[in-house]
Structures are given as C-alpha cells and as structure tokens.
Design an enzyme around this catalytic site. Structure first.
Site, short mmCIF file in Angstrom:
data_model
loop_
_atom_site.label_atom_id
_atom_site.label_comp_id
_atom_site.label_asym_id
_atom_site.label_seq_id
_atom_site.Cartn_x
_atom_site.Cartn_y
_atom_site.Cartn_z
N CYS A 186 38.72 74.06 30.19
CA CYS A 186 37.55 73.30 29.70
C CYS A 186 36.23 74.02 29.94
CB CYS A 186 37.49 71.93 30.39
SG CYS A 186 38.92 70.90 30.07
N HIS A 241 30.94 71.17 30.66
CA HIS A 241 31.85 70.59 31.63
C HIS A 241 31.06 70.15 32.85
CE1 HIS A 241 35.77 70.07 33.66
NE2 HIS A 241 35.06 70.33 34.74
#
Length: 496
Positions: free
Chosen positions: A72, A126
């Site tokens: 991510c 993120h």
C-alpha cells in the site's frame, strides 16, 4: 523526420484539446485498496460489480496495468510522486518522503499550485505504520476514516491491526489481540468507512458545483482490504460454493525461497492459522476468505457507484477526468499465498480505468502501463508543466493515446519488491516476466526467475536458463534501468 512529425502531431493534438476547453478539466481520482481486477468488466464471471461495469462502457479499461510495488504505502508514493520505489528508496512503511525529497511536488500539489482546489477523502496517502498524510498536497484538511473497522456492538477492545493503522507503536500493537478476519452484520453501508467516504464525496461535489472552482478530488476506499468487514447484504449476493477456488496451492517450481511468502498480513487475523500449522489453509477457511473478498468488491462497487452517479447528476461529469485505480493486485490462495508483497502477476496486475470527456475512443486496451504513468498522463491532459516536480518522474504520458488514439506506449513494465534483505526487480512484457534478485548493494551475483504466461496468470515453474531468448531480451531491458537506491532509513514517529 517521421519521429519529429509524430511528436508534432501529438503536441498539436494535446494543444487543440486544451485550447478547445475554456474551463480547466476537473479530476476525480478514485483509489481502491487491495483491489485486483476482480470486476465484471475485466471478465471475472463471479464478481458482482454492476456500477463500475456500467460506467466503464464509456471509459478506457487498461487490461495490462501494473503496480510498481505490491504494498500500500509504496504504491501510493508511486502514484502521487510519479516515481518508482527504486528511484526514491521508499520501499517500506515509516518513511516520510519529504525527509528525502522536501521540494517534491505531488500530483495533487501540482494541481493545487495551478489554482485547483485539492482534497483527499478516505485513504489516499497511506496513514498508519508510522506513515502519515502529506498536508502540503491539499487545499483543506484530509478527511480521514478507518481502514480497519468492526461494527459489532460488543467490539470494545482495540486489535493489533487497528492500533497499527492508528499509528500506534509496533511494541504496543504486538501486545494486543488479533481481530476477526471478517464480519457480516445486517447494518447500513455507512456502518463502515467506505459508506461514509462516499457520502462525504457526494457532499463535497455539491459544494464544488456551487463554487465553480476547478478541483482535484481524491477519494480513497478501504475495501476489499482485510478485514472483510462488509454489510451482510453483500455477502448474500454470492453462493460461496460457486466462487473460484485456487487450483494451484504450491510455490512455483524452482522459485528461490525468498521470492515466495507465507503468513504475513493474512496471519494477523484471529481465524487464520500459521503456515506451519496449515499449508494450504483448510478448504472451508479458504472459501470463507474468498467469499469475504468478493463481498468487499461488491460493497466498494456500490459506494463507487454512488459517487459516479452523483458526478453525473451534478453535470460535473461533462468537465471531469475520472480515474479508477487499484493500488496493487491481490492473491487469494493461489500458490498458497495471500494478499500481496511478492513480485508475481496476481499481486501486481491492477485495475485501471480512465475516462476523459473529450476521449474519442473507449473500450479495452492491451497496452502495458505502470502506476507511475498516471502522474504525467493527468498533467498532460490538464496542460500542467512537469518541470515543477523536483522528484524523479519515471512515468510516461498516455494522454495522446487516450485522447486521439495516437501515441506510444510501453513495451515492458517494471516493478520491484524487497524480501529477506534482497531486492527483486521485475520486467514484464506481454508474454514473460523476468525477476532479478540481488542484495541492495549489488555486490552479489543476481539470481533469476523467468515465467511464461501462456497457460494462465499463476506462476507454476521458474524456467530461467542463461541462454533463454526471453531472458536475454529482458535482461537487456533490466540492465538499462537506473541503479536502484537503497532503502531509506525509518522516520521518527510523530507525537499524537
């Protein structure tokens, strides 16, 4: 002369679109966590995704889109900086990119600096694992919501993953219990973050319609990321016994030990055994996890549908470029592996759909494209100057191809993943993937994996040999890439 003529044609085409458009195009960027191409539009016959499927009929659907790293945090840096991980050294959580590139211009910041309203709703950068939002990118505060979430009324203890996504320390989180890998309650869509994100995006579009200001709106959805906490009605869409089940549950033959994975993210949930106790997982558990993933796909499809339909209701769609992007692929038990964090096909192939109001051609494209290409593509379609960016820009623009059907594309894509102190760098063309494994210092002889995809997208055997024609060709491509940077040191945790 032919090359110069082609470049001139591309430039004139882009200029004509920019000049014909009196008002700047808005951008709606939809980011989806852990979504592999498990959508009807990509040929998945089990997936129930009517909203994206319907919308995609007037978009360009990239069949051969790839992440630059299957995790991510790095994949979002790849998108928002236009830089590959190997160009920045940003491979892992806990590295604040502005410590190393203080003058970087993120994609939303490029728009902000050119007079656009820029905003992030949900998961864009993120946030978690000692990684944070970038305030400099946005005109207003980031509208944040949860990634790890449970709606059960008796859920009153913080779990390990909840703590990590709340940027609490690993030491603290490791003392906590694991949470459930799924939840299927009879609750409304907004009992979970994605429902609330869709609602906020709709409200924001109404405000933007009234203000008439050009905008770059990034809307990030969490599902189908683990845990598969999704309203029951989305689970009920599927008969678990009719969902696809992995036919190959063992590692590719001749794959090096560090290239494959077990445990990791999937084992951070209560119902999931470690690989030493069960490899592969029991069929009943595998089926339930796959069921939860598909339920998450349908849930997020419904939320994205709300946003896209409201964009059309407001009339903003006539002046808005829309991008739907999955941050990386996902493994659902294939080769005995789950989630991402490897260099294999299913962990790196992503959904990427782009719609521009002035596109002359829509449909499905077999052209290879990387995540880093989105940055220069959007900049070109909006007439923004990339010279402002001080970070390495590794992407190439697909703007001309999207707008006029002309323009060049990649013959190969590039991605990487570090495992066990080694860096695996991969080159994928339309038939093969070559992965070169070496220590970051480059002082040891590389070891290779070579896969041919003539029998499907699951790797079964490493066929590398030194005289293989595909190896010779792809090694030449890999050798021409810049030397990868070492991993950046971890940033100091911020105080809450």
């Amino acid at each position: 002369m032919q090359i110069l003529s082609r470049i001139t044609l591309i430039v004139l085409t882009l200029l004509s679109f920019c000049q014909a458009q009196e008002k700047p195009y808005n951008v709606l960027m939809i980011l989806v966590d852990d979504l592999r191409p498990t959508l009807g539009v990509y040929g998945d016959k089990a997936a129930i995704s009517p909203n994206i499927d319907q919308w995609s009929k007037n978009a360009m659907v990239f069949e051969r889109a790839y992440s630059n790293q299957a995790v991510c945090v790095a994949s979002r840096y790849n998108l928002l900086l236009g830089s590959r991980s190997t160009s920045t050294g940003l491979y892992d959580f806990g590295r604040a990119f502005r410590e190393f590139y203080p003058d970087a211009t993120t994609l939303p910041e490029l728009y902000k600096n050119n007079g656009y309203y820029t905003a992030a709703i949900g998961k864009v950068f993120h946030v978690g694992h000692n990684t944070y939002n970038d305030d400099q990118s946005w005109s207003v505060n980031h509208w944040h919501d949860k990634v790890i979430e449970y709606a059960a009324k008796d859920h009153n203890k913080e779990t390990r993953e909840e703590a990590l996504f709340a940027n609490k320390s690993w030491e603290y989180a490791n003392q906590l219990e694991k949470g459930s890998a799924w939840e299927k309650l009879d609750v409304a869509d907004d009992a979970y973050a994605d429902g609330r994100v869709a609602t906020e995006a709709i409200a924001r579009m109404d405000n933007l319609k009234a203000s008439k200001q050009a905008f770059f709106l990034a809307v990030g959805f969490a599902r189908p990321h683990l845990p598969f906490t999704v309203p029951k009605k989305y689970w009920d869409l599927y008969d678990q016994e009719e969902l696809p089940f992995p036919s190959i549950q063992n590692n590719p033959k001749n794959a090096p030990s560090w290239a494959v994975k077990r445990d990791g993210e999937i084992s951070q949930y209560a119902q999931v055994p470690s690989a030493k106790d069960s490899d592969p997982f029991p069929p009943a558990l595998t089926k339930t996890l796959i069921h939860g993933y598909y339920a998450g796909v349908s849930y997020v499809d419904a939320q994205i549908g709300k946003v896209l339909k409201h964009l059309q209701r407001t009339g903003l769609d006539k002046n808005t470029i829309v991008v739907i992007w999955g941050d990386h692929g996902y493994l659902l038990g294939e080769m005995g592996m789950w989630t991402k964090h490897v260099n294999y096909e299913l962990a790196n192939r992503i959904p990427l759909l782009i719609k521009h109001p002035a596109m002359q051609k829509t449909g499905h494209s077999e052209e290879l494209i990387e995540t880093v290409d989105i940055y220069p593509t959007l900049a070109a379609m909006s007439g923004l100057d990339l010279k402002e960016a001080k970070q390495p820009i590794d992407g190439i623009s697909y703007a001309s191809m999207l707008l006029s059907g002309n323009g060049s594309a990649r013959e190969t894509v590039y991605h990487c993943f570090p495992r066990d102190g080694k860096l695996g760098r991969a080159i994928r063309d339309k038939d093969y993937r070559l992965i070169s494994w070496q220590n970051f210092q480059g002082t040891e002889d590389p070891q290779y994996e070579l896969y041919h995809y003539n029998n499907g997208l699951v790797e079964t055997e490493n066929i590398w040999r030194e005289d293989h024609p595909a190896f010779i060709k792809l090694k030449g491509v890999l050798s021409a890439q810049p030397k990868p940077l070492p991993m950046r040191p971890a940033s100091k945790p911020r105080k809450h």
